[in-house]
Design an enzyme around this catalytic site. Structure first.
Site, PDB file in Angstrom:
ATOM      1  N   LYS A 189      15.618   7.356   9.990  1.00 44.19           N
ATOM      2  CA  LYS A 189      15.724   7.783   8.585  1.00 44.19           C
ATOM      3  C   LYS A 189      17.094   8.392   8.290  1.00 44.19           C
ATOM      4  CE  LYS A 189      11.659   6.446   7.142  1.00 44.19           C
ATOM      5  NZ  LYS A 189      11.586   5.230   6.311  1.00 44.19           N
ATOM      6  N   ALA A 191      15.859   9.634  13.673  1.00 51.78           N
ATOM      7  CA  ALA A 191      17.099   8.876  13.900  1.00 51.78           C
ATOM      8  C   ALA A 191      17.177   7.690  12.934  1.00 51.78           C
ATOM      9  CB  ALA A 191      17.153   8.382  15.345  1.00 51.78           C
ATOM     10  N   TYR A 197      11.842   8.458  14.654  1.00 50.17           N
ATOM     11  CA  TYR A 197      11.727   8.318  13.195  1.00 50.17           C
ATOM     12  C   TYR A 197      12.886   9.028  12.487  1.00 50.17           C
ATOM     13  CZ  TYR A 197       9.251   8.564   8.642  1.00 50.17           C
ATOM     14  OH  TYR A 197       8.877   8.461   7.319  1.00 50.17           O
ATOM     15  N   SER A 205      13.663   9.769   4.349  1.00 48.48           N
ATOM     16  CA  SER A 205      12.648  10.822   4.537  1.00 48.48           C
ATOM     17  C   SER A 205      13.310  12.178   4.719  1.00 48.48           C
ATOM     18  CB  SER A 205      11.812  10.518   5.783  1.00 48.48           C
ATOM     19  OG  SER A 205      10.965  11.601   6.083  1.00 48.48           O
ATOM     20  N   ARG A 241       0.837  -1.203   0.000  1.00 47.60           N
ATOM     21  CA  ARG A 241       0.000   0.000   0.000  1.00 47.60           C
ATOM     22  C   ARG A 241       0.870   1.250   0.000  1.00 47.60           C
ATOM     23  NH1 ARG A 241      -1.368  -0.120   6.454  1.00 47.60           N
ATOM     24  NH2 ARG A 241      -0.092   1.741   6.715  1.00 47.60           N
TER      25      ARG A 241
HETATM   26  P1  NAD Z   1       2.243   3.322   4.746  1.00 45.11           P
HETATM   27  O1  NAD Z   1       2.006   3.231   6.192  1.00 45.11           O
HETATM   28  O2  NAD Z   1       1.086   3.450   3.813  1.00 45.11           O
HETATM   29  O3  NAD Z   1       3.142   2.121   4.222  1.00 45.11           O
HETATM   30  C1  NAD Z   1       4.129   1.505   4.989  1.00 45.11           C
HETATM   31  C2  NAD Z   1       4.153   0.056   4.602  1.00 45.11           C
HETATM   32  O4  NAD Z   1       5.125  -0.637   5.390  1.00 45.11           O
HETATM   33  C3  NAD Z   1       2.804  -0.610   4.857  1.00 45.11           C
HETATM   34  O5  NAD Z   1       2.454  -1.408   3.743  1.00 45.11           O
HETATM   35  C4  NAD Z   1       3.080  -1.470   6.081  1.00 45.11           C
HETATM   36  O6  NAD Z   1       2.247  -2.583   6.171  1.00 45.11           O
HETATM   37  C5  NAD Z   1       4.528  -1.842   5.834  1.00 45.11           C
HETATM   38  N1  NAD Z   1       5.180  -2.331   7.033  1.00 45.11           N
HETATM   39  C6  NAD Z   1       5.155  -1.793   8.284  1.00 45.11           C
HETATM   40  N2  NAD Z   1       5.852  -2.556   9.126  1.00 45.11           N
HETATM   41  C7  NAD Z   1       6.338  -3.607   8.402  1.00 45.11           C
HETATM   42  C8  NAD Z   1       7.146  -4.735   8.727  1.00 45.11           C
HETATM   43  N3  NAD Z   1       7.592  -4.929   9.962  1.00 45.11           N
HETATM   44  N4  NAD Z   1       7.449  -5.609   7.732  1.00 45.11           N
HETATM   45  C9  NAD Z   1       6.988  -5.428   6.483  1.00 45.11           C
HETATM   46  N5  NAD Z   1       6.219  -4.369   6.120  1.00 45.11           N
HETATM   47  C10 NAD Z   1       5.911  -3.469   7.080  1.00 45.11           C
HETATM   48  O7  NAD Z   1       3.216   4.561   4.565  1.00 45.11           O
HETATM   49  P2  NAD Z   1       3.867   5.230   3.268  1.00 45.11           P
HETATM   50  O8  NAD Z   1       3.592   6.675   3.382  1.00 45.11           O
HETATM   51  O9  NAD Z   1       3.519   4.506   2.036  1.00 45.11           O
HETATM   52  O10 NAD Z   1       5.414   5.026   3.626  1.00 45.11           O
HETATM   53  C11 NAD Z   1       6.303   4.200   2.888  1.00 45.11           C
HETATM   54  C12 NAD Z   1       7.728   4.573   3.264  1.00 45.11           C
HETATM   55  O11 NAD Z   1       7.961   5.929   2.896  1.00 45.11           O
HETATM   56  C13 NAD Z   1       8.000   4.488   4.763  1.00 45.11           C
HETATM   57  O12 NAD Z   1       9.297   3.993   4.975  1.00 45.11           O
HETATM   58  C14 NAD Z   1       7.900   5.926   5.205  1.00 45.11           C
HETATM   59  O13 NAD Z   1       8.654   6.159   6.364  1.00 45.11           O
HETATM   60  C15 NAD Z   1       8.469   6.633   4.001  1.00 45.11           C
HETATM   61  N6  NAD Z   1       8.080   8.035   3.889  1.00 45.11           N
HETATM   62  C16 NAD Z   1       6.773   8.390   3.790  1.00 45.11           C
HETATM   63  C17 NAD Z   1       6.450   9.730   3.691  1.00 45.11           C
HETATM   64  C18 NAD Z   1       5.047  10.208   3.555  1.00 45.11           C
HETATM   65  O14 NAD Z   1       4.845  11.432   3.617  1.00 45.11           O
HETATM   66  N7  NAD Z   1       4.049   9.376   3.374  1.00 45.11           N
HETATM   67  C19 NAD Z   1       7.465  10.701   3.674  1.00 45.11           C
HETATM   68  C20 NAD Z   1       8.778  10.294   3.782  1.00 45.11           C
HETATM   69  C21 NAD Z   1       9.075   8.946   3.880  1.00 45.11           C
END
Ligand code: NAD
Length: 247
Positions: free
Chosen positions: A160, A158, A156, A143, A16
């Site tokens: 990233k 730390a 978070y 991030s 997702r």
């Molecule tokens: P999200 O919560 O929709 O997706 C995170 C995914 O990681 C989910 O599918 C979740 O089930 C999976 N996950 C969590 N723990 C897990 C585990 N132990 N093993 C396997 N899968 C696991 O969030 P997103 O916004 O799609 O984030 C994706 C990545 O991008 C993350 O690493 C997040 O930190 C990074 N990020 C997101 C943003 C943002 O604004 N959305 C910004 C910067 C970085």
């Protein structure tokens, strides 16, 4: 330019949000994709069907990548199913935002385990196969918070920031082998993670973004494709996809 046809990619947390967009984009460029999920079984099945309808090839593997034995299982199942591994996108992540005074040890440890230790676990299991590829790619989804910090996000940021240091050191070690290692640093992307932020805070964030909108998951996915296809001379870098919020 590297053609992704028949390359095999693992996307952790790929069912997702940003991970799903990356899985789809890789599949639409011909890669065979292993969509890893921990608890998102329903979304992973739906995504596999969507990719099949697009004419792509994807396979779902349940594994909690914060545990080394499960990351190893993820890689083993990838090799059993597709026979090779070329691209690893370390995307799985969680937030447990609290100001430091309220942060519990468990909040600290969980975030470090899922965001940072998972990167070690998956890379360690995948590396022997990536070294056999003629164009191995490791892409770590870090991030803007790892670069600039974030209020209530010591854990978070730390994790990233750790991913960025890891990216640079591993890039140095692997440069001669042809495996590139890069980080993508998204700004605020419109997924469940950002939708959890209270509406009034979301409005304040958008007002500070120079392009005045949240990013889309597909905009991060296109960065992954760029690094995979055209990134043979790009390693140890941070690709900032943030609407100008951090320069
Ligand atoms: P999200 O919560 O929709 O997706 C995170 C995914 O990681 C989910 O599918 C979740 O089930 C999976 N996950 C969590 N723990 C897990 C585990 N132990 N093993 C396997 N899968 C696991 O969030 P997103 O916004 O799609 O984030 C994706 C990545 O991008 C993350 O690493 C997040 O930190 C990074 N990020 C997101 C943003 C943002 O604004 N959305 C910004 C910067 C970085």
């Amino acid at each position: 330019m590297t053609d992704l046809t028949n390359k095999v990619a693992i996307v952790t947390g790929g069912a997702r949000g940003i991970g799903a967009a990356i899985s789809k984009e890789l599949a639409s460029h011909g890669a065979r994709v292993v969509v890893n999920y921990n608890s998102s079984k329903g979304p992973s099945e739906k995504l596999i069907m969507e990719i099949a309808e697009m004419g792509g090839d994807a396979y779902a593997v349940q594994a909690d990548v914060s545990k080394s034995e499960e990351a190893q299982k993820l890689v083993n199942e990838t090799i059993n199913h597709f026979g090779r591994l070329d691209i690893v996108v370390n995307n799985a992540g969680i937030t447990r935002d609290r100001t430091f005074k309220k942060l519990k040890e468990e909040d600290w440890k969980n975030v470090i385990d899922v965001n940072l230790n998972s990167v070690y676990n998956t890379t360690a299991a995948a590396l022997p196969y990536l070294l056999e590829s003629d164009s191995g790619r490791i892409i770590n989804i870090s991030s803007i918070i790892g670069q600039a910090g974030g209020f209530g996000q010591t854990n978070y940021s730390a994790a990233k920031a750790g991913m960025i240091g890891y990216t640079k050191s591993l890039a140095l070690e692997l440069a001669k082998s042809g495996v590139t290692v890069n980080a993508i640093c998204p700004g605020f992307i419109d997924t469940a993670m950002v939708q959890e932020i209270p509406e009034n805070i979301r409005e304040q964030i958008v007002a500070k973004i120079p392009v005045r909108r949240f990013g889309q998951a597909e905009e991060i996915a296109r960065g992954v494709i760029f690094l995979c296809k055209d990134g043979e001379y790009i390693t140890g870098q941070q690709l900032n996809i943030n609407g100008g919020l951090y320069m």
